[in-house]
Scaffold this active site. Sequence first.
Site, short mmCIF file in Angstrom:
data_model
loop_
_atom_site.label_atom_id
_atom_site.label_comp_id
_atom_site.label_asym_id
_atom_site.label_seq_id
_atom_site.Cartn_x
_atom_site.Cartn_y
_atom_site.Cartn_z
N ASP A 115 0.83 -1.20 0.00
CA ASP A 115 0.00 0.00 0.00
C ASP A 115 0.87 1.26 0.00
O ASP A 115 1.50 1.59 1.00
CB ASP A 115 -0.90 -0.02 1.24
CG ASP A 115 -1.86 1.15 1.30
OD1 ASP A 115 -2.06 1.80 0.25
OD2 ASP A 115 -2.41 1.43 2.37
N ASP B 113 -1.91 5.74 -5.69
CA ASP B 113 -2.21 4.82 -4.59
C ASP B 113 -2.37 3.39 -5.12
O ASP B 113 -3.25 3.12 -5.93
CB ASP B 113 -3.49 5.27 -3.89
CG ASP B 113 -3.81 4.45 -2.65
OD1 ASP B 113 -2.95 3.66 -2.21
OD2 ASP B 113 -4.92 4.62 -2.10
#
Length: 499
Positions: free
Chosen positions: A106, A351
């Site tokens: 992440d 992201d």
Amino acid sequence: MQAFMAPLFLLLLLCDQLLVIDGARPDSVVFPLSHSLSRSQNSNFSTLQHLKSSALHSAARHRSRRHAPERRRQQVSLPLSPGSDYTLSVSVGAPSAPIIVSLYMDTGSDLVWFPCSPFECMLCEGKPSYPPLHPPLPPPPASRQVTCGSAACSAVHSGLPASDLCAIAACTLDDIETDSCSAPCPRFYYAYGDGSLVARLRRGPLSLHGSSAPSAAPLRLQNFTFACAHSALAEPVGVAGFGRGPLSLPAQLAALSPSLAARFSYCLVSHSFQQDRLLRPSPLILGRTEPKPSEPDQDPPFVYTPLLHNPKHPYFYSVGLESLSIGPSRVRAPPELRDVDRRGNGGMVVDSGTTFTMLPAETYTSLANEFNRQMSRAGFERAAEAEERTGLRPCYFFEDRVADRRSVPGLALHFAGNASVALPRRNYFMGFESGGRRVGCLMVMSGGEASGEEEYGGPAGTLGNFQQQGFEVVYDLEGKRVGFARRRCAALWEEMSRA
């Protein structure tokens, strides 16, 4: 994500580390990323259900960043099943008795954590990874708790002074004044867009096993700082934070080899929510070296856009989006997408943990209206039922024939620094079955409601991982930029893993 990681803590944290590697320190190492879809045990979960779940996950994650802190604390996350995420496997504990854990990779967060028994996960029923095949194990015996006076403890507690944290940990005044308190770092709360956890910091051995090349040796980090979670809300799986904070995985790798942290990339294999397209892993390359200038007919070069500084959210990889092209038309981005203000509002976050790209409501409406105008002119009929079922719009009846594919207008993102990224059609318009007919939807979403959203702050947009498929995305922290280049990601894995 709530924790603010001050850059000063990074230097203090690295001074407290001892990291080693088997053999010589590498310039770059490649690791396999697995998509959650490739490990799904529910083969009956349809593409339409994947789309709906991923749309909910993307909206929840993005909008939580836009809400004021007091409003975010009042929200209750719902189980979102399943997501569209990529995992990295690591070994924790002593090499003689390793514990293998899979962590979501992440770039939108900055902490490495995983569940430790006893572990309670609220609102986790229905998630594909819950209950897990192997229940969480106790904290690794080779690890120890981080003390309240450490830089890592201050970092995870939003920069609170060590004296305050040691007082919370019930140290005596004499111990605090003489800097001799060895009490454990207090538990901390950490929040994501669609879940949260309470955990304790620990420090101990961690290994990353790279490519399948015979000469490849694992990275062994003797004193890696991670979090053991004993309770979580809608987060049954651990996370490897790759953000810009001092506790992220790349930041801690800097003590081992600065090149590993200064530049990393990944290349996500295109899947279209089909398991059989994920037979090979997506390569994650730490210490990615600058590719040589491309020869004719070889891989295209990277296009780079500058990283924007965000004073409120320094862990985000924020970039400026200037406009979008839809066919021959161009939609200009508003100022909030092009830059970050002094309060940390604006910009687009790159992201890996959000599926679909999110745009401000007005920008999305302009894009969707222009897309609809061109699709309607080409003779496509709206599929309203598919829009209700997926949460994506506009959708159309789409037979996925050559003529239909050629009629879909192109979509390109134009970032600051003259970095234009033309997306393959499958990255923004994908055909699937809905209600017994073939349809296709625009796979970009609105990041908020047009009314009232402006009173909140945070990033204005998010570049999701679905739109990043088929590109190598490089995070060049040393050069303060993010780059994009079209690649055959499965072939890149074969090339890099056997080098």
